[in-house]
Design a protein around this motif. Structure first.
Motif, PDB file in Angstrom:
ATOM      1  N   LYS A  64       0.857  -1.187   0.000  1.00  0.00           N
ATOM      2  CA  LYS A  64       0.000   0.000   0.000  1.00  0.00           C
ATOM      3  C   LYS A  64       0.891   1.235   0.000  1.00  0.00           C
ATOM      4  O   LYS A  64       2.054   1.183   0.415  1.00  0.00           O
ATOM      5  CB  LYS A  64      -0.914   0.004   1.223  1.00  0.00           C
ATOM      6  N   ASP A  65       0.344   2.338  -0.475  1.00  0.00           N
ATOM      7  CA  ASP A  65       1.144   3.568  -0.489  1.00  0.00           C
ATOM      8  C   ASP A  65       0.569   4.588   0.497  1.00  0.00           C
ATOM      9  O   ASP A  65      -0.324   4.272   1.294  1.00  0.00           O
ATOM     10  CB  ASP A  65       1.247   4.134  -1.908  1.00  0.00           C
ATOM     11  N   GLU A  66       1.066   5.788   0.412  1.00  0.00           N
ATOM     12  CA  GLU A  66       0.690   6.815   1.394  1.00  0.00           C
ATOM     13  C   GLU A  66      -0.757   7.266   1.265  1.00  0.00           C
ATOM     14  O   GLU A  66      -1.284   7.976   2.138  1.00  0.00           O
ATOM     15  CB  GLU A  66       1.608   8.033   1.252  1.00  0.00           C
ATOM     16  N   GLU A  67      -1.445   6.859   0.178  1.00  0.00           N
ATOM     17  CA  GLU A  67      -2.846   7.232   0.019  1.00  0.00           C
ATOM     18  C   GLU A  67      -3.764   6.424   0.934  1.00  0.00           C
ATOM     19  O   GLU A  67      -4.947   6.727   1.070  1.00  0.00           O
ATOM     20  CB  GLU A  67      -3.278   7.017  -1.439  1.00  0.00           C
ATOM     21  N   CYS A  68      -3.240   5.378   1.571  1.00  0.00           N
ATOM     22  CA  CYS A  68      -4.056   4.521   2.438  1.00  0.00           C
ATOM     23  C   CYS A  68      -4.621   5.328   3.598  1.00  0.00           C
ATOM     24  O   CYS A  68      -3.895   6.051   4.292  1.00  0.00           O
ATOM     25  CB  CYS A  68      -3.201   3.362   2.963  1.00  0.00           C
TER      26      CYS A  68
ATOM     27  N   ALA B 133      -5.054   2.756  -3.102  1.00  0.00           N
ATOM     28  CA  ALA B 133      -3.768   2.681  -2.407  1.00  0.00           C
ATOM     29  C   ALA B 133      -3.166   1.276  -2.379  1.00  0.00           C
ATOM     30  O   ALA B 133      -2.026   1.109  -1.947  1.00  0.00           O
ATOM     31  CB  ALA B 133      -3.937   3.191  -0.968  1.00  0.00           C
TER      32      ALA B 133
END
Length: 494
Positions: A9-13, A56
């Motif tokens: 997952k990326d920082e948009e999570c 994400a």
């Protein structure tokens, strides 16, 4: 065994944990308020990716790969390790192994009309996509008053040359069956129950239902046979020619148990052969028995897998009294099959259709049976090519499931389908709304039908009947002389 896929997952999570709720394979969990990934359980079904509100979540191939070479591919090494640790037969589902056998549809090109044979505009001129499946009268008869005598044997009338393939209740959910039934009714085509019987709630749709009689006779009774539009005797299927079926006991629950007439929790095993069919004469007896029990009002289909001697087999079936032959080719989908069988047994549907059509024409019995082709029909172009090779119509299974949301993660046999298709888990099956599913199936087939009309118009052909077996409309590329000979077509440029 090492993981095949990696979840990240990326920082948009936003830590909504919806991906964990949606993951039916236990690959994503929540521990102490944070996401935990179990990469070894991921099958790349894409449910988490599709459900993430911020986009994400990502699934990718694990970069830690086996050191493959020209002989031992990565899958070979992985599967050896898996069998060494379990001692079991490998199970899989859906289509065959990538790159194992050519997809001949991709090597066939359609002819187009130019000057000497004008094309037809399907928007302004009649274009006939209706198909009549079944035996055709040998001659036209007229009464003493000169009027035509209706001597047409029982048949199926399709508004478009596309049907839905056999998929059994138990292997797939009731919601899938309902979506197929609703769509078939709206489209004026047919869906097939498969070998698991017909759920009582689906009897309102029997006018568009084909019921199946398989070696296990699951769910077969007089009402079932007499209610349907047609009856199909299943001898074999493309994903597992020569072997029977197996639905695990964990799927034999509730209504599945009652519909199949199998005790709850007991495996439903269809034997490899029908124990009353060991010759064409035996097959003819079953065909006649089914016709007799239904008052000779229902056409009978015989379904077989595409194998190397399919032409003489089809000839025998045509002489057995059957009204249609359904041929299921290598690459045909299924809910569960031994992987070695799926990847190594049978022949492609393109070759099978061509040799069967040619054999029946040579023996002057082509009009005794309709031919239905299945196994890796992916688009309207495949439909047109299959009919030009000699089929009357096609049936689609995997393509229909893809329309309902399937991402072909080849995990049907686990019963954990994240899209609510190949499962009996009530929490998962409710993920498919049958009404919405039917709408998507109708959209798919309607779109294909429009494209079929456009392709036929471009070829200067105005009906499916004129397209059937018209191999002059096909040309091959990247095919050897023998392949062209079997397909009965010329090379591109000839």
């Amino acid at each position: 065994m090492r993981a095949r896929y990696r979840i990240r997952k990326d920082e948009e999570c936003i830590s909504c944990f919806k991906c964990a709720k949606e993951c039916s394979f236990g690959a994503i969990g929540v521990v102490d308020g944070r996401l935990v990934f179990h990469h070894d359980k991921c099958v790349d079904c894409q449910r988490c990716v599709s459900s993430c509100p911020t986009g994400a979540v990502f699934i990718s191939e694990d970069m830690n790969r086996f050191r493959a070479n020209s002989v031992f591919k990565e899958d070979d090494i992985r599967e050896i390790g898996l069998q060494a640790s379990t001692g079991g037969v490998l199970l899989s589902s859906m289509g065959a192994r990538d790159g194992q056998v050519p997809v001949y549809f991709d090597k066939l090109l359609l002819n187009a009309s130019q000057v000497t044979n004008p094309s037809i505009d399907p928007l302004r001129e009649p274009m006939e996509t209706a198909v009549f499946l079944g035996q055709r009268p040998e001659r036209v008869e007229r009464g003493v008053d000169g009027r035509l005598v209706d001597n047409l044997p029982p048949h199926l009338e399709l508004s478009t040359p596309v049907m839905f393939s056999a998929m059994s209740y138990g292997a797939i959910s009731l919601n899938v069956h309902k979506a197929l039934a609703l769509a078939a009714q709206e489209l004026g085509t047919y869906w097939n129950t498969g070998e698991g019987g017909l759920h009582e709630s689906l009897y309102p749709y029997v006018r568009n239902t084909i019921v199946q009689v398989a070696s296990g006779r699951f769910g077969v009774h007089e009402t079932y046979l007499n209610s349907a539009a047609a009856i199909e005797i299943k001898i074999g299927q493309g994903a597992k020619p020569g072997i029977g079926g197996h639905l695990t006991g964990k799927k034999i629950v509730g209504d599945v148990s009652r519909t199949r007439m199998v005790p709850e929790g007991m495996d439903a095993i269809s034997p490899a052969p029908h124990h009353d069919i060991y010759s064409i004469e035996d097959l003819a007896q079953l065909v006649m028995s089914l016709k007799e029990v239904t008052g000779y009002r229902k056409p009978v289909i015989v379904k077989v897998a595409a194998v190397h001697n399919i032409a003489p087999i089809a000839s025998g079936i045509a002489r057995s009294g059957a009204d249609m032959i359904s041929i299921d080719g290598y690459r045909g989908g299924t809910g569960a099959a031994p992987k070695r069988i799926r990847d190594n047994v049978g022949i492609p549907i393109e070759l099978a259709i061509a040799v069967v059509d040619q054999r029946l024409r040579e023996e002057r019995i082509r009009d005794r049976v309709g031919i239905i082709a299945s196994g890796s029909i992916r688009s309207s172009a495949d439909v047109v090519k299959a009919i030009a090779l000699g089929a009357d119509a096609v049936s689609i299974g995997t393509a229909a499931l893809c329309a309902l949301g399937c991402h072909i993660c080849a995990s049907c046999h686990t019963g954990r389908c994240a899209w609510g298709l190949a499962t009996q888990d009530p929490e998962l099956t409710k993920r498919l709304d049958p009404d919405e599913g039917a709408r998507r199936l109708v959209n798919l087939v309607n779109a294909w039908t429009k494209e079929i009309k456009e392709m036929m118009g471009g070829m200067g052909i105005n009906s499916i009947e004129a397209l059937r077996g018209n191999r002059r409309a096909l040309r091959g590329v990247d095919l050897n002389v023998k392949e062209l000979e079997i397909l009965g077509i010329g090379y591109a440029g000839e």
